[in-house]
Design an enzyme around this catalytic site. Structure first.
Site, PDB file in Angstrom:
ATOM      1  N   ASP A   1       2.802  24.614   4.642  1.00 36.95           N
ATOM      2  CA  ASP A   1       2.383  23.762   3.528  1.00 36.95           C
ATOM      3  C   ASP A   1       2.897  22.363   3.840  1.00 36.95           C
ATOM      4  OD1 ASP A   1       1.468  26.058   2.357  1.00 36.95           O
ATOM      5  OD2 ASP A   1       2.938  26.112   0.743  1.00 36.95           O
TER       6      ASP A   1
ATOM      7  N   ASP B   1      -5.953  30.977  -5.107  1.00 38.36           N
ATOM      8  CA  ASP B   1      -4.594  30.789  -5.631  1.00 38.36           C
ATOM      9  C   ASP B   1      -4.509  31.372  -7.044  1.00 38.36           C
ATOM     10  OD1 ASP B   1      -3.366  28.716  -3.543  1.00 38.36           O
ATOM     11  OD2 ASP B   1      -5.425  28.138  -3.946  1.00 38.36           O
TER      12      ASP B   1
HETATM   13  O1  1PR Z   1      -7.374  23.015  -3.342  1.00 35.96           O
HETATM   14  O2  1PR Z   1      -8.913  22.837  -1.426  1.00 35.96           O
HETATM   15  O3  1PR Z   1      -7.359  20.979  -1.934  1.00 35.96           O
HETATM   16  O4  1PR Z   1      -6.542  23.101  -1.046  1.00 35.96           O
HETATM   17  C1  1PR Z   1      -5.178  22.954  -1.260  1.00 35.96           C
HETATM   18  C2  1PR Z   1      -4.494  24.118  -0.631  1.00 35.96           C
HETATM   19  O5  1PR Z   1      -3.095  23.893  -0.776  1.00 35.96           O
HETATM   20  C3  1PR Z   1      -4.822  25.442  -1.287  1.00 35.96           C
HETATM   21  O6  1PR Z   1      -5.160  26.348  -0.261  1.00 35.96           O
HETATM   22  C4  1PR Z   1      -3.537  25.887  -1.960  1.00 35.96           C
HETATM   23  O7  1PR Z   1      -3.280  27.248  -1.650  1.00 35.96           O
HETATM   24  C5  1PR Z   1      -2.478  25.060  -1.277  1.00 35.96           C
HETATM   25  N1  1PR Z   1      -1.416  24.630  -2.198  1.00 35.96           N
HETATM   26  C6  1PR Z   1      -1.547  23.676  -3.136  1.00 35.96           C
HETATM   27  N2  1PR Z   1      -0.361  23.513  -3.770  1.00 35.96           N
HETATM   28  C7  1PR Z   1       0.514  24.352  -3.211  1.00 35.96           C
HETATM   29  C8  1PR Z   1       1.925  24.506  -3.562  1.00 35.96           C
HETATM   30  O8  1PR Z   1       2.640  25.353  -3.021  1.00 35.96           O
HETATM   31  N3  1PR Z   1       2.404  23.682  -4.490  1.00 35.96           N
HETATM   32  N4  1PR Z   1       0.385  25.970  -1.442  1.00 35.96           N
HETATM   33  C9  1PR Z   1      -0.157  25.062  -2.229  1.00 35.96           C
HETATM   34  C10 1PR Z   1      -0.023  27.170  -1.334  1.00 35.96           C
HETATM   35  C11 1PR Z   1       0.798  29.172  -0.724  1.00 35.96           C
HETATM   36  C12 1PR Z   1       0.810  29.530   0.664  1.00 35.96           C
HETATM   37  C13 1PR Z   1       2.153  30.013   1.056  1.00 35.96           C
HETATM   38  C14 1PR Z   1       2.146  31.498   0.815  1.00 35.96           C
HETATM   39  C15 1PR Z   1       3.236  32.219   1.534  1.00 35.96           C
HETATM   40  N5  1PR Z   1       1.082  27.824  -0.859  1.00 35.96           N
HETATM   41  O9  1PR Z   1       0.453  28.490   1.453  1.00 35.96           O
HETATM   42  O10 1PR Z   1       2.280  29.658   2.367  1.00 35.96           O
HETATM   43  O11 1PR Z   1       2.262  31.746  -0.578  1.00 35.96           O
HETATM   44  O12 1PR Z   1       4.473  31.807   1.076  1.00 35.96           O
HETATM   45  P1  1PR Z   1       5.735  32.756   1.200  1.00 35.96           P
HETATM   46  O13 1PR Z   1       5.556  33.572   2.455  1.00 35.96           O
HETATM   47  O14 1PR Z   1       6.907  31.823   1.342  1.00 35.96           O
HETATM   48  O15 1PR Z   1       5.795  33.579  -0.029  1.00 35.96           O
HETATM   49  P2  1PR Z   1      -7.593  22.444  -2.019  1.00 35.96           P
END
Ligand code: 1PR
Length: 509
Positions: free
Chosen positions: A224, A363
């Protein structure tokens, strides 16, 4: 000098990077004359068979290409370029292929998920220098929905099993073409390309190979990425999507460096999510594009990028389509793109109006209810009751990094994205994200049952056992994790070592 046939349909950056890594200089084909004067021609086919053939015709490249092939000059075709060598394809029945080899291209007919995405083995069928230095049990990276049926048995170089046995590469004299992507197949793929480029390598007899090849379950490292408060692009990680600790954005490292480390450790894929792209438009947020460019020079496994792939009008009134954003990511080295927020909005449109275009990161967040018919969304009975003892839940889709819940559920989103052409689903889970408590198996099973495309299970991995659990108890094709890798709690090699006796995985060399 290598001549590369780029007909402008997608990502050739990865192939150029792989060839440059092998010390070659790459020149792009502009006209048919460039093909005829090539010493060695590499043709990375991308996308749709019909579109590719139309462009080759429009650019006047079909005749020179056929002349080059018929003169038995060194040629390496990749993916759809293998398919182009045959007479026709079910993907575009109205336009013939080059017909250099007898046979056709047909869709996978299998109950397994399609596209066939990931790392599978090969069975060598004829002597070739391509195999020099390989030992037969390596895996190669595939991503395709169609495969060739070759009527010239002598031209079959390798076969692979996926539901049934299919031709995974051909060789006829100096003409070689593979369904798999050597440029994305790690060190094995680079070795194979190097063997093609060096005609002095020894021809190797087919070795003892596996009776049946198997598609490996993939282990994916996710980064991320966002700017911290000092303006530096950092890898961060949230707890249930909250990436701040004591007010600051958590900084777990530099994106390019971490991606390279994970590649070296044996990650089967790397995913970058540009997590604040809903407010910072990626084509203005150039550091992210630069991260992709730098990473793809040294990382030879598939790179996925997500974040901000949507239509956008900048402050000067210039309009960008989502396709232009995706194309820029592909040109910078991405192999796959992931659409998050926009997929939700598009599918809402489909649900309401019955029409729309395009796709695949989900998500969702659990919403607990008392009974199966409490809401109009698909509800599951859960073994993990809610705070008030509710025995049921549905999975609410969110957009903008989990900030906004929508009136749409994850199962419907996945199903409609698949119908609209998504290649696979990256299935996050906000409740589990960063908790180290294991994947949400109920969510994964519900989504997996609704689609026939591959599903990547994500969020919650806290130990190697959790990977075994997700592969044993669901049909997810891949498992993605972030926190445990970034915090160096369990390295990727340890996860793979733990799985290797029970689960089919890619051995890393
Ligand atoms: O909505 O098309 O602009 O895409 C944005 C992307 O960014 C989406 O795919 C969304 O999942 C991701 N995203 C947005 N905000 C966050 C955040 O964390 N605040 N991250 C985010 C998503 C989830 C995974 C993470 C897994 C595994 N994070 O990326 O890597 O949950 O984590 P873990 O193994 O530590 O539990 P758009």
């Amino acid at each position: 000098m290598i001549t590369l046939l780029d007909y402008g349909a997608g990502n050739v950056r990865s192939v150029i990077n792989a060839l440059e890594r092998l010390g070659e200089t790459v020149e792009l084909v502009e006209t048919g004359a460039d093909i005829l004067k090539a010493e060695r021609l590499v043709f990375p086919g991308v996308g749709n068979f019909g579109a590719m053939m139309h462009i080759l015709h429009d650019k006047g490249l079909v005749e020179p290409l056929l002349a080059y092939l018929q003169a038995d000059r060194p040629f390496f075709g990749i993916c759809v370029a293998l398919q182009a060598l045959f007479e026709n394809s079910e993907e575009a029945p109205d336009i013939p292929g080059l017909g250099f080899l007898p046979g056709r291209v047909q869709r996978f007919d299998t109950s397994l998920s399609v596209p066939h995405i990931g790392w599978n083995g090969y069975k060598a069928r004829q002597p070739s220098r391509i195999f020099a230095g390989l030992n037969g049990d390596e895996k190669l990276y595939f991503v395709h929905t169609f495969h060739v049926v070759c009527d010239d048995a002598d031209a079959i170089l390798t076969t692979t099993d996926y539901g049934s046995e299919f031709v995974s590469s051909i060789q006829k004299g100096n003409v070689v073409a593979t369904q798999f992507h050597p440029e994305k197949s790690g060190r094995t793929g680079l070795q194979l390309l190097a063997n093609f480029l060096d005609s002095s390598r020894q021809v190797i007899q087919p070795q003892a190979c596996p009776q049946t090849t198997k598609l490996a379950k993939r282990i994916i490292a996710c980064l991320d990425v966002r700017s911290n408060d000092q303006g530096d692009l950092v890898v961060t990680k949230g707890d249930q999507y909250d990436v701040r600790e004591k007010g600051d954005v958590r900084n777990l490292g530099k994106p390019v460096q971490l991606a390279e480390e994970y590649y070296q450790q044996g990650a089967d894929e790397i995913t970058f999510l540009n997590i604040t792209a809903f407010r910072d438009f990626p084509l203005e947020d150039m550091p992210m594009i630069e991260v992709l460019r730098q990473t793809s020079k040294n990382v030879f496994v598939p790179l996925t990028i997500g974040g901000g792939i949507r239509d956008f009008t900048d402050r000067n009134g210039k309009h960008y389509s989502a396709l232009e954003v995706a194309a820029e990511y592909f040109r910078s080295g991405a192999d796959k793109i992931s659409i998050g927020s926009d997929a939700v909005l598009i599918v809402e449109d489909v649900v309401q109006t019955g029409k729309a275009t395009g796709m695949s990161s989900i998500d969702p967040r659990r919403v607990y209810v008392d009974s199966p018919d409490a809401v109009r969304h698909p509800v599951i009975e859960t073994a993990f009751p809610g705070p008030k003892g509710e025995g049921y839940c549905w999975y609410q889709c969110t957009i903008k990094g989990g900030r906004e819940g929508r009136d749409l559920d994850a199962v419907t989103l996945a199903r409609i994205c698949a119908e609209l052409g998504a290649g696979e689903i990256l299935l996050n889970c906000i409740d589990k994200d960063g908790t180290n408590s294991g994947f949400d198996l109920e969510l994964i099973n519900a989504v997996r049952a609704a689609v026939s495309i591959p599903v990547i299970a994500s969020s919650g991995a806290g130990s190697a056992e959790h990977f075994l659990e997700v592969f044993a108890e669901t049909d997810a094709e891949a498992a993605l994790a972030a926190g445990i890798f970034h915090r160096k709690e369990v390295p990727i090699g340890e996860v793979k070592a733990y799985l290797e006796d029970t689960i089919e995985i890619r051995p890393t060399y």
